[in-house]
Design a protein around this motif. Structure first.
Motif, PDB file in Angstrom:
ATOM      1  N   UNK A 239       3.003   2.920   3.100  1.00  0.00           N
ATOM      2  CA  UNK A 239       2.707   1.531   2.779  1.00  0.00           C
ATOM      3  C   UNK A 239       2.015   1.549   1.423  1.00  0.00           C
ATOM      4  N   UNK A 240       2.612   0.912   0.426  1.00  0.00           N
ATOM      5  CA  UNK A 240       2.090   1.019  -0.931  1.00  0.00           C
ATOM      6  C   UNK A 240       1.436  -0.281  -1.398  1.00  0.00           C
ATOM      7  N   UNK A 241       0.648  -0.141  -2.456  1.00  0.00           N
ATOM      8  CA  UNK A 241      -0.123  -1.269  -2.952  1.00  0.00           C
ATOM      9  C   UNK A 241       0.748  -2.376  -3.525  1.00  0.00           C
ATOM     10  N   UNK A 242       2.001  -2.074  -3.817  1.00  0.00           N
ATOM     11  CA  UNK A 242       2.882  -3.126  -4.338  1.00  0.00           C
ATOM     12  C   UNK A 242       3.348  -4.086  -3.251  1.00  0.00           C
ATOM     13  N   UNK A 243       2.910  -3.830  -1.987  1.00  0.00           N
ATOM     14  CA  UNK A 243       3.217  -4.749  -0.900  1.00  0.00           C
ATOM     15  C   UNK A 243       4.506  -4.471  -0.170  1.00  0.00           C
TER      16      UNK A 243
END
Length: 570
Positions: A239-243
């Motif tokens: 799960x990445x910070x770019x959503x």
């Protein structure tokens, strides 16, 4: 050699004494017996097993699956096991050394639980016979657990009952075509080992659902004492910070549905394949269908929704058993906490998952009515349960509550599940419009990694519109077709069900659900120059199509796909 014997027939049930009376059933029953908690009485199941020649001297276990009751298991007068409700199989030792012609009387006392997901007392029973030395059966995971690393390492932990140093443990890894990849051996007294595959194939969802099978054998003088097969795969999730959710470093939007009714699993899974969804939520695994093997093979990302008993200890024990048995399945990706969970509950479950299956993601659940309890700091991902309300006011309220939640937690990621209504008087066109509005509002918002438009099958009346398919599993609603237009790469077209097949109107709008462009319409076999207007992604309309009196055949095609309806003008 391990033998599994179906033990679901010829049980006698006697109901517990109640208000001075006691009822008995003298008719043998076949499990599963009770299909509704409301009608599931407390009592005892009784049966017997007689040892035959081939089983003499063997160790015998009894295995139960998917309990919706507290049980106590007896052989004769001896209590051999008791267990809380569980969606995971558990086993009890019947005898260490079976005696020829001896009959073992078995009693299972059941006390129904209030678990909302239970539809049966216990769904299946097996007898398992093995030799004196065998892979541990009482331990979840059949005595063997497998963990994989992205560099191709396979860590195998093995527990053997009464190991003999002169025996051999053989490990063989097979590919999907049953081709042998690599093998290794170990001593039963120190059976743990690590095997490394060079350039392993990756489980990549629907673009490449490749998985392996570990075959473990316990050998004595070239004979097989016991044998276990475990599926596993190599994949990496993030799960990445770019959503967004990433599978093997590639961004993957997840679109799925939920499986709740276990009475027609095979039909539901066929509809799931037709829908071309890439994600599935389920709270239990049907005993007659290997659901995780299906999602492994089809490349569907599996979300396991925990049951809530009201006891964190029981819930953790049940989850631990589930993980030890199933964590190696490559499709298993998310563990969903029940919506009753608070921050403390979530943190305990998350710690358990990190200990036994660190490659899985723990999901917090939050209903629209419980927003005030907030999201734990440790929760990366929250499954937001959007209530079903087809009124404009209800739609605005649900949208607003979710927007408030996103504004309060701008760094959090979400999955969205639209709950099915208890009842509805909506017509199919109304249901379609409602689902289109929800899809357009929520499916591609920032920080939403997954969208679940509802229950696959409602298990109710054929025309109830509670799920995406009907009670008989053959009725595919317009909502099903609309979501297929969003999910499926395979071309198809479906004409939207008109409100009336008989009309006195001279013209009518023909709506079509499709994932293709350049639609063509024939009216009574004639090519009419109507233009398909795009309403939204997946939905087109031919406006003011002229009808003649009596029967009218309407055919709409797009490339190689075609659908037709008949409309009567009186």
């Amino acid at each position: 050699m391990r033998q599994i014997i179906d033990f679901n027939k010829n049980w006698i049930f006697s109901e517990k004494e109640c208000e001075g009376g006691k009822t008995f059933s003298d008719t043998p029953v076949t499990l599963p017996f009770f299909h509704s908690i409301a009608s599931m009485p407390e009592g005892s199941f009784k049966t017997s097993w007689t040892c035959r020649d081939k089983d003499e001297g063997k160790t015998v276990y009894i295995e139960f699956t998917q309990l919706s009751a507290y049980v106590k298991v007896f052989t004769g007068e001896k209590l051999i096991c008791e267990h809380a409700p569980s969606a995971t199989p558990f086993r009890a030792l019947l005898t260490l050394e079976a005696v020829k012609n001896e009959t073992y009387e078995i009693e299972v006392a059941v006390k129904p639980s209030a678990r909302a997901d239970g539809k049966f007392c216990f769904a299946g029973v097996n007898l398992i016979t093995v030799g004196s030395s065998h892979f541990n059966i009482l331990c979840p995971g059949d005595g063997i657990s497998v963990r994989t690393e992205k560099d191709g390492r396979i860590s195998i932990k093995t527990d053997i009952v009464r190991p003999n140093n002169y025996d051999v443990v053989s490990y063989t890894v097979y590919g999907m075509k049953n081709d042998e990849i690599i093998s290794s051996t170990a001593k039963p007294t120190s059976p743990d080992t690590v095997i490394t595959l060079d350039s392993p194939e990756i489980w990549d969802g629907q673009s490449g659902a490749y998985f392996y099978t570990l075959n473990a054998r316990l050998l004595r003088d070239s004979g097989v004492l016991d044998e276990v097969n475990i599926p596993f795969g190599f994949r990496e999730t993030a799960l990445r910070e770019d959503g967004f959710f990433y599978l093997n470093s590639f961004r993957l939007p997840l679109d799925g549905t939920r499986l709740t009714d276990l009475s027609s699993v095979k039909s539901d899974l066929q509809n799931l394949k037709t829908l071309d969804t890439n994600a599935l939520i389920a709270s239990s695994l049907p005993s007659k269908t290997d659901l995780l093997s299906f999602t492994d093979r089809e490349g569907i990302v599996f979300w396991y929704e925990m049951s809530h008993t009201g006891s964190i200890i029981e819930d953790k024990n049940a989850l631990k058993d589930f993980l030890l048995i199933n964590a190696s399945h490559p499709s298993l990706t998310f563990i969903v906490c029940p919506k009753e969970a608070d921050s403390g509950y979530f943190n305990e479950i998350s710690s358990l998952v990190n200990e036994y299956a660190p490659h899985l993601i723990t999901v917090f659940s939050l209903s629209a009515d419980d927003i005030s309890k907030g999201i734990p700091d440790e929760a990366q991902l929250t499954l937001f349960l959007l209530p079903f309300d087809s009124t404009p006011e209800g739609y605005i309220a649900g949208t607003g509550r979710f927007s408030d939640l996103q504004e309060k937690y701008p760094e959090k990621l979400f999955a969205l599940y639209t709950e099915s209504p208890l009842r509805t008087q909506m017509t199919p066109p109304e249901a379609l419009r409602h689902n289109i509005r929800l899809w357009n509002s929520f499916s591609r918002r920032k920080n939403i990694i997954a969208y679940f438009p509802g229950v696959l099958s409602d298990g109710k009346e054929t025309g109830s519109l509670r799920g995406l398919t009907g009670f008989d599993r053959t009725v595919i609603y317009d909502s099903f077709s609309f979501f297929k237009a969003q999910f499926s790469p395979d071309g198809f077209i479906s004409i939207v069900q008109p409100e009336e097949y008989e009309t006195n109107l001279k013209t009518i709008d023909i709506e079509c659900i499709t994932n293709r462009e350049n639609l063509r319409i024939l009216v009574n076999g004639k090519d009419k120059k109507y233009t398909a207007e795009k309403v939204t992604d997946g939905l087109f309309v031919f406006r003011q199509v002229k009808l003649k009196k009596d029967e009218n055949l309407i055919e709409v095609s797009a490339e190689d796909e075609c659908d037709s309806i008949q409309i009567f003008r009186y």
